[in-house]
Design a protein around this motif. Structure first.
Motif, PDB file in Angstrom:
ATOM      1  N   SER A 176       0.815  -1.216   0.000  1.00  0.00           N
ATOM      2  CA  SER A 176       0.000   0.000   0.000  1.00  0.00           C
ATOM      3  C   SER A 176       0.848   1.264   0.000  1.00  0.00           C
ATOM      4  CB  SER A 176      -0.954   0.007   1.202  1.00  0.00           C
ATOM      5  OG  SER A 176      -0.279   0.222   2.429  1.00  0.00           O
ATOM      6  N   TRP A 177       2.056   1.185   0.593  1.00  0.00           N
ATOM      7  CA  TRP A 177       2.914   2.369   0.625  1.00  0.00           C
ATOM      8  C   TRP A 177       3.528   2.636  -0.742  1.00  0.00           C
ATOM      9  CZ3 TRP A 177       1.897   5.158   4.617  1.00  0.00           C
ATOM     10  CH2 TRP A 177       1.359   4.525   5.743  1.00  0.00           C
ATOM     11  N   ALA A 178       3.824   1.584  -1.487  1.00  0.00           N
ATOM     12  CA  ALA A 178       4.331   1.762  -2.848  1.00  0.00           C
ATOM     13  C   ALA A 178       3.216   2.276  -3.771  1.00  0.00           C
ATOM     14  CB  ALA A 178       4.892   0.448  -3.372  1.00  0.00           C
ATOM     15  N   LYS A 179       1.997   1.759  -3.585  1.00  0.00           N
ATOM     16  CA  LYS A 179       0.867   2.181  -4.419  1.00  0.00           C
ATOM     17  C   LYS A 179       0.492   3.641  -4.177  1.00  0.00           C
ATOM     18  CE  LYS A 179      -1.348  -2.368  -4.856  1.00  0.00           C
ATOM     19  NZ  LYS A 179      -2.548  -3.167  -4.481  1.00  0.00           N
ATOM     20  N   ALA A 180       0.854   4.160  -3.009  1.00  0.00           N
ATOM     21  CA  ALA A 180       0.487   5.537  -2.659  1.00  0.00           C
ATOM     22  C   ALA A 180       1.034   6.548  -3.655  1.00  0.00           C
ATOM     23  CB  ALA A 180       0.985   5.865  -1.253  1.00  0.00           C
ATOM     24  N   ARG A 181       2.126   6.207  -4.324  1.00  0.00           N
ATOM     25  CA  ARG A 181       2.711   7.149  -5.291  1.00  0.00           C
ATOM     26  C   ARG A 181       1.727   7.538  -6.385  1.00  0.00           C
ATOM     27  NH1 ARG A 181       6.912   3.561  -5.144  1.00  0.00           N
ATOM     28  NH2 ARG A 181       6.395   2.843  -7.248  1.00  0.00           N
ATOM     29  N   ALA A 182       0.753   6.680  -6.655  1.00  0.00           N
ATOM     30  CA  ALA A 182      -0.229   6.964  -7.696  1.00  0.00           C
ATOM     31  C   ALA A 182      -1.058   8.209  -7.372  1.00  0.00           C
ATOM     32  CB  ALA A 182      -1.145   5.759  -7.892  1.00  0.00           C
ATOM     33  N   LEU A 183      -1.104   8.581  -6.087  1.00  0.00           N
ATOM     34  CA  LEU A 183      -1.874   9.758  -5.678  1.00  0.00           C
ATOM     35  C   LEU A 183      -1.062  11.047  -5.728  1.00  0.00           C
ATOM     36  CD1 LEU A 183      -3.826   8.339  -2.584  1.00  0.00           C
ATOM     37  CD2 LEU A 183      -4.626   8.572  -4.937  1.00  0.00           C
ATOM     38  N   TYR A 184       0.231  10.927  -5.887  1.00  0.00           N
ATOM     39  CA  TYR A 184       1.084  12.112  -5.812  1.00  0.00           C
ATOM     40  C   TYR A 184       0.753  13.151  -6.890  1.00  0.00           C
ATOM     41  CZ  TYR A 184       4.213   9.581  -2.554  1.00  0.00           C
ATOM     42  OH  TYR A 184       4.737   8.895  -1.493  1.00  0.00           O
ATOM     43  N   ALA A 185       0.325  12.689  -8.039  1.00  0.00           N
ATOM     44  CA  ALA A 185       0.020  13.627  -9.125  1.00  0.00           C
ATOM     45  C   ALA A 185      -1.133  14.555  -8.765  1.00  0.00           C
ATOM     46  CB  ALA A 185      -0.314  12.855 -10.405  1.00  0.00           C
ATOM     47  N   GLY A 186      -1.940  14.160  -7.781  1.00  0.00           N
ATOM     48  CA  GLY A 186      -3.078  14.979  -7.386  1.00  0.00           C
ATOM     49  C   GLY A 186      -2.769  16.022  -6.338  1.00  0.00           C
ATOM     50  N   VAL A 187      -1.522  16.114  -5.916  1.00  0.00           N
ATOM     51  CA  VAL A 187      -1.141  17.113  -4.905  1.00  0.00           C
ATOM     52  C   VAL A 187      -1.056  18.492  -5.558  1.00  0.00           C
ATOM     53  CG1 VAL A 187       0.588  17.825  -3.214  1.00  0.00           C
ATOM     54  CG2 VAL A 187       0.139  15.388  -3.588  1.00  0.00           C
ATOM     55  N   LYS A 188      -1.829  19.415  -5.058  1.00  0.00           N
ATOM     56  CA  LYS A 188      -1.856  20.782  -5.599  1.00  0.00           C
ATOM     57  C   LYS A 188      -1.039  21.762  -4.763  1.00  0.00           C
ATOM     58  CE  LYS A 188      -4.739  19.209  -8.628  1.00  0.00           C
ATOM     59  NZ  LYS A 188      -4.225  18.855  -9.983  1.00  0.00           N
TER      60      LYS A 188
END
Length: 289
Positions: free
Chosen positions: A216-228
Motif C-alpha cells: 500500500s505504501w508503494a501504491k500511494a505514489r499513484a496519488l502524488y500527481a493529485g497534490v496541488k
C-alpha cells in the motif's frame, strides 16, 4: 506515557470510525500537522515542536494504532486506512491553510492526504518518504544487519508474532540505529517511551501489520500527481532509499530539486532537528501571526 505538558496540551479525538487519536496542540497561527514514522509516535517530534510553535499552531498526532491512539486488531493498518483517519482528524477540527509535515510513512501520508483534501492544504514538507518497499519491511531492513534479521523474522507467519513479542528496548534501539547517521543512538528517554508504548495490548499486531501492508505504501505514489499544494521533498544523504527511488518520487510530484541533508539518515528529525525546522518555516511561508 511521558508528561508533555511542558511542550503543549495533549488530548484525544474520537473519529467517526470510532478510532481515538492522541494528539498534542500548541502554538498559534496557521495549522501545521506533524506525522511520525513507523513504530514511533508524536513524541518523535518533541525536539522541534517548541520552535515550530513560534510560527504555527502545531498538531502532532499519534497515528492510528501507534503511541497511545486506539488499537483495533481486526483491521489492516495500510496507507488508505491511516490516510483516511488523518483526513477525518483534519475535518473534525475543521483545519484549513494547513502545512502537512511528515517523516517516513508520515511523509507519504502528508502527500496522499494533500491529494485528497487540496482545498485544506497550503504546503507539504515530506522527509524521507517511505514509498519504495518491494518486500516486507524492505526499507527498515536496509538499515543494518540487526534490522534485517529481526524484521525478516517478523514476516514469518506464527513465528513472527512470537519473535515480535521478544522485542525490547535494546533491540528496538539497535533497529533504529540503522536510521541514524549524525547521532550514534536514539535519545534514551525517547527510546524508553517508544518501548513503553510498544508494551500496550495489541501493539505488536499493529507493528507487524503496518509492515505487512507494504504494497500500500508503494501504491500511494499513484496519488502524488493529485497534490496541488507546494511540496518540499527532503532526504538524508544516508536515507534508506536509493537515488533512483528518490528521483522517481520527485518526478511523480514534479519536484525538480529535493533538499538533501548531509550526514543524515532516515530519522532526519532526530539527526537534524534544527535544519528541519528551518526548512519547514522557510518552505511553508512560515507565517507567524
Amino acid at each position: 506515557m511521558q508528561d508533555l505538558s511542558h511542550i503543549g496540551t495533549v488530548t484525544t479525538l474520537t473519529l467517526d470510525n470510532k478510532t481515538t487519536l492522541r494528539y498534542l496542540k500548541v502554538g498559534s497561527g496557521e495549522p501545521l500537522v506533524l506525522m511520525h514514522t513507523i513504530r514511533t509516535q508524536l513524541d518523535y517530534f518533541q525536539e522541534v515542536i517548541p520552535s515550530l510553535a513560534q510560527h504555527f499552531t502545531v498538531y502532532a498526532l499519534d497515528l492510528p494504532g501507534h503511541g497511545y491512539s486506539s488499537i483495533d486488531t481486526a483491521i489492516n493498518y495500510d496507507e488508505p486506512y491511516l490516510r483516511n483517519s488523518v483526513i477525518s482528524f483534519i475535518e473534525k477540527l475543521d483545519l484549513t491553510g494547513i502545512t502537512l509535515v511528515g517523516e517516513s510513512i508520515g511523509a507519504v501520508l502528508a502527500l496522499t492526504v494533500a491529494s485528497q483534501v487540496p482545498e485544506r492544504v497550503k504546503a507539504v514538507v515530506s522527509s524521507n518518504t517511505y514509498d519504495y518497499d518491494t518486500r516486507y519491511a524492505d526499507g527498515v531492513r536496509r538499515g543494518n544487519f540487526v534490522a534485517n534479521f529481526i524484521l525478516g523474522n517478523f514476516a514469518i507467519p506464527i513465528h513472527g508474532a512470537i519473535f515480535a513479542a521478544l522485542e525490547n528496548k535494546i533491540l528496538l534501539g539497535l533497529i533504529m540505529r540503522g536510521g541514524l547517521r549524525a547521532k550514534r543512538w536514539i535519545p534514551d528517554a525517547l527510546l524508553s517511551e517508544f518501548n513503553n508504548a510498544g508494551r500496550r495490548k495489541g501493539y505488536r499486531y499493529v507493528e507487524r501489520n503496518v509492515f505487512a501492508m507494504w504494497r500500500s505504501w508503494a501504491k500511494a505514489r499513484a496519488l502524488y500527481a493529485g497534490v496541488k499544494a507546494q511540496v518540499t521533498l527532503v532526504y538524508g544523504d544516508h536515507d534508506w532509499s536509493t537515488t533512483a527511488e528518490r528521483q522517481r518520487t520527485a518526478s511523480a510530484l514534479g519536484v525538480k530539486q529535493p533538499i538533501t541533508l548531509k550526514d543524515t539518515g532516515h530519522f532526519a528529525f532526530i539527526d537534524r532537528p534544527k535544519q528541519l525546522v528551518e526548512i519547514i518555516v522557510a518552505q511553508s511561508g512560515g507565517a507567524s501571526q
